[in-house]
Design a protein around this motif. Structure first.
Motif, PDB file in Angstrom:
ATOM      1  N   THR A 217       0.837  -1.207   0.000  1.00 15.76           N
ATOM      2  CA  THR A 217       0.000   0.000   0.000  1.00 15.76           C
ATOM      3  C   THR A 217       0.868   1.251   0.000  1.00 15.76           C
ATOM      4  N   ALA A 218       1.908   1.255   0.823  1.00 18.23           N
ATOM      5  CA  ALA A 218       2.788   2.426   0.895  1.00 18.23           C
ATOM      6  C   ALA A 218       3.475   2.686  -0.434  1.00 18.23           C
ATOM      7  N   GLU A 219       3.947   1.634  -1.103  1.00 18.10           N
ATOM      8  CA  GLU A 219       4.583   1.807  -2.409  1.00 18.10           C
ATOM      9  C   GLU A 219       3.604   2.402  -3.420  1.00 18.10           C
ATOM     10  N   LEU A 220       2.392   1.891  -3.448  1.00 17.03           N
ATOM     11  CA  LEU A 220       1.381   2.398  -4.372  1.00 17.03           C
ATOM     12  C   LEU A 220       1.129   3.883  -4.136  1.00 17.03           C
ATOM     13  N   LEU A 221       0.923   4.253  -2.877  1.00 20.65           N
ATOM     14  CA  LEU A 221       0.605   5.647  -2.567  1.00 20.65           C
ATOM     15  C   LEU A 221       1.796   6.562  -2.815  1.00 20.65           C
ATOM     16  N   ALA A 222       2.983   6.128  -2.421  1.00 23.26           N
ATOM     17  CA  ALA A 222       4.181   6.939  -2.666  1.00 23.26           C
ATOM     18  C   ALA A 222       4.406   7.120  -4.164  1.00 23.26           C
ATOM     19  N   ALA A 223       4.194   6.068  -4.939  1.00 18.75           N
ATOM     20  CA  ALA A 223       4.371   6.169  -6.389  1.00 18.75           C
ATOM     21  C   ALA A 223       3.403   7.192  -6.981  1.00 18.75           C
ATOM     22  N   GLU A 224       2.173   7.201  -6.522  1.00 21.06           N
ATOM     23  CA  GLU A 224       1.201   8.174  -7.027  1.00 21.06           C
ATOM     24  C   GLU A 224       1.619   9.589  -6.650  1.00 21.06           C
ATOM     25  N   LEU A 225       2.015   9.791  -5.396  1.00 23.31           N
ATOM     26  CA  LEU A 225       2.399  11.127  -4.941  1.00 23.31           C
ATOM     27  C   LEU A 225       3.655  11.624  -5.659  1.00 23.31           C
ATOM     28  N   VAL A 226       4.661  10.767  -5.782  1.00 24.41           N
ATOM     29  CA  VAL A 226       5.910  11.175  -6.437  1.00 24.41           C
ATOM     30  C   VAL A 226       5.697  11.374  -7.930  1.00 24.41           C
ATOM     31  N   THR A 227       4.900  10.534  -8.562  1.00 25.09           N
ATOM     32  CA  THR A 227       4.607  10.714  -9.992  1.00 25.09           C
ATOM     33  C   THR A 227       3.974  12.077 -10.229  1.00 25.09           C
ATOM     34  N   ASN A 228       3.014  12.450  -9.393  1.00 26.37           N
ATOM     35  CA  ASN A 228       2.397  13.773  -9.536  1.00 26.37           C
ATOM     36  C   ASN A 228       3.431  14.872  -9.356  1.00 26.37           C
ATOM     37  N   ALA A 229       4.310  14.733  -8.368  1.00 23.01           N
ATOM     38  CA  ALA A 229       5.324  15.755  -8.114  1.00 23.01           C
ATOM     39  C   ALA A 229       6.259  15.921  -9.307  1.00 23.01           C
ATOM     40  N   VAL A 230       6.648  14.827  -9.926  1.00 21.30           N
ATOM     41  CA  VAL A 230       7.588  14.877 -11.050  1.00 21.30           C
ATOM     42  C   VAL A 230       6.885  15.282 -12.342  1.00 21.30           C
ATOM     43  N   ARG A 231       5.709  14.747 -12.556  1.00 21.97           N
ATOM     44  CA  ARG A 231       5.010  14.981 -13.819  1.00 21.97           C
ATOM     45  C   ARG A 231       4.468  16.407 -13.933  1.00 21.97           C
ATOM     46  N   HIS A 232       4.037  16.998 -12.845  1.00 15.54           N
ATOM     47  CA  HIS A 232       3.334  18.277 -12.917  1.00 15.54           C
ATOM     48  C   HIS A 232       4.162  19.477 -12.494  1.00 15.54           C
ATOM     49  N   THR A 233       5.453  19.288 -12.238  1.00 14.00           N
ATOM     50  CA  THR A 233       6.323  20.411 -11.905  1.00 14.00           C
ATOM     51  C   THR A 233       7.614  20.294 -12.701  1.00 14.00           C
ATOM     52  N   LYS A 234       8.370  21.361 -12.710  1.00 14.60           N
ATOM     53  CA  LYS A 234       9.618  21.362 -13.463  1.00 14.60           C
ATOM     54  C   LYS A 234      10.859  21.251 -12.582  1.00 14.60           C
ATOM     55  N   GLY A 235      10.696  21.393 -11.290  1.00 12.87           N
ATOM     56  CA  GLY A 235      11.847  21.413 -10.401  1.00 12.87           C
ATOM     57  C   GLY A 235      12.127  20.076  -9.758  1.00 12.87           C
ATOM     58  N   PRO A 236      13.055  20.066  -8.816  1.00 13.10           N
ATOM     59  CA  PRO A 236      13.340  18.841  -8.079  1.00 13.10           C
ATOM     60  C   PRO A 236      12.159  18.465  -7.192  1.00 13.10           C
ATOM     61  N   ALA A 237      12.245  17.302  -6.594  1.00 11.45           N
ATOM     62  CA  ALA A 237      11.178  16.815  -5.710  1.00 11.45           C
ATOM     63  C   ALA A 237      11.837  16.031  -4.580  1.00 11.45           C
ATOM     64  N   ALA A 238      11.013  15.571  -3.664  1.00 12.64           N
ATOM     65  CA  ALA A 238      11.523  14.761  -2.547  1.00 12.64           C
ATOM     66  C   ALA A 238      10.425  13.840  -2.047  1.00 12.64           C
ATOM     67  N   LEU A 239      10.847  12.691  -1.564  1.00 13.85           N
ATOM     68  CA  LEU A 239       9.961  11.771  -0.862  1.00 13.85           C
ATOM     69  C   LEU A 239      10.383  11.799   0.602  1.00 13.85           C
ATOM     70  N   ARG A 240       9.431  12.003   1.475  1.00  7.59           N
ATOM     71  CA  ARG A 240       9.722  11.981   2.908  1.00  7.59           C
ATOM     72  C   ARG A 240       8.840  10.921   3.550  1.00  7.59           C
ATOM     73  N   VAL A 241       9.441  10.107   4.404  1.00  5.00           N
ATOM     74  CA  VAL A 241       8.734   9.031   5.094  1.00  5.00           C
ATOM     75  C   VAL A 241       9.132   9.099   6.562  1.00  5.00           C
ATOM     76  N   ARG A 242       8.135   9.095   7.425  1.00  7.88           N
ATOM     77  CA  ARG A 242       8.448   9.127   8.854  1.00  7.88           C
ATOM     78  C   ARG A 242       7.403   8.338   9.627  1.00  7.88           C
ATOM     79  N   ARG A 243       7.801   7.932  10.819  1.00  5.66           N
ATOM     80  CA  ARG A 243       6.879   7.231  11.706  1.00  5.66           C
ATOM     81  C   ARG A 243       6.702   8.066  12.957  1.00  5.66           C
ATOM     82  N   SER A 244       5.462   8.278  13.314  1.00  2.00           N
ATOM     83  CA  SER A 244       5.139   9.115  14.466  1.00  2.00           C
ATOM     84  C   SER A 244       5.174   8.290  15.750  1.00  2.00           C
ATOM     85  N   PRO A 245       5.239   8.962  16.889  1.00  2.00           N
ATOM     86  CA  PRO A 245       5.192   8.234  18.169  1.00  2.00           C
ATOM     87  C   PRO A 245       3.906   7.426  18.344  1.00  2.00           C
TER      88      PRO A 245
END
Length: 136
Positions: A42-70
């Motif tokens: 599930t995480a891979e699917l969602l991250a792929a969708e979010l990162v694809t949008n970031a790369v496809r719809h902008t011209k600049g660099p991008a980043a993936l951030r992943v964290r676990r909360s307390p």
């Protein structure tokens, strides 16, 4: 609820669709090494969708951030250089037949929560589009 181990990773990526695969594989390693293999698909699917949008719809660099909360939530965010909000998600049942525009529909269907926020964390104005998954 007891507190759990927290961690925070950021992967900076170029504006290149090949970066989506790099992000998916990196996320798989992070979750597996932190004992969360049940979240990988599930995480891979969602991250792929979010990162694809970031790369496809902008011209600049991008980043993936992943964290676990307390509280045990896994937060996945894609940062891009466009400070404008993402378009509203289409209902998943209408979006599945489309070539494009189904990403946020998948995110809303699979994540506990999702949203977006402006961010200038990396020296450029931009935004995070994020979602949360329960690791419990």
């Amino acid at each position: 609820m007891s507190e759990c181990e927290t961690w925070d990773y950021t992967l900076y990526i170029p504006n290149d669709l090949r970066a989506v695969t790099v992000c998916r594989r990196t996320l798989r390693v992070i979750l597996t090494l932190h004992g969360l293999p049940g979240l990988v698909e599930t995480a891979e699917l969602l991250a792929a969708e979010l990162v694809t949008n970031a790369v496809r719809h902008t011209k600049g660099p991008a980043a993936l951030r992943v964290r676990r909360s307390p509280r045990g939530l896994v937060w996945i965010g894609a940062w891009d250089t466009d400070p404008e909000p993402p378009p509203p998600p289409r209902p998943l049942e209408r979006a599945l037949d489309l070539e494009e525009g189904r990403g946020l529909g998948l995110v809303t269907a699979c994540a506990e929560y999702w949203g977006w926020q402006p961010s200038a964390r990396f020296g450029d104005r931009g935004k995070y589009v994020w979602c949360e998954l329960s690791a419990a």
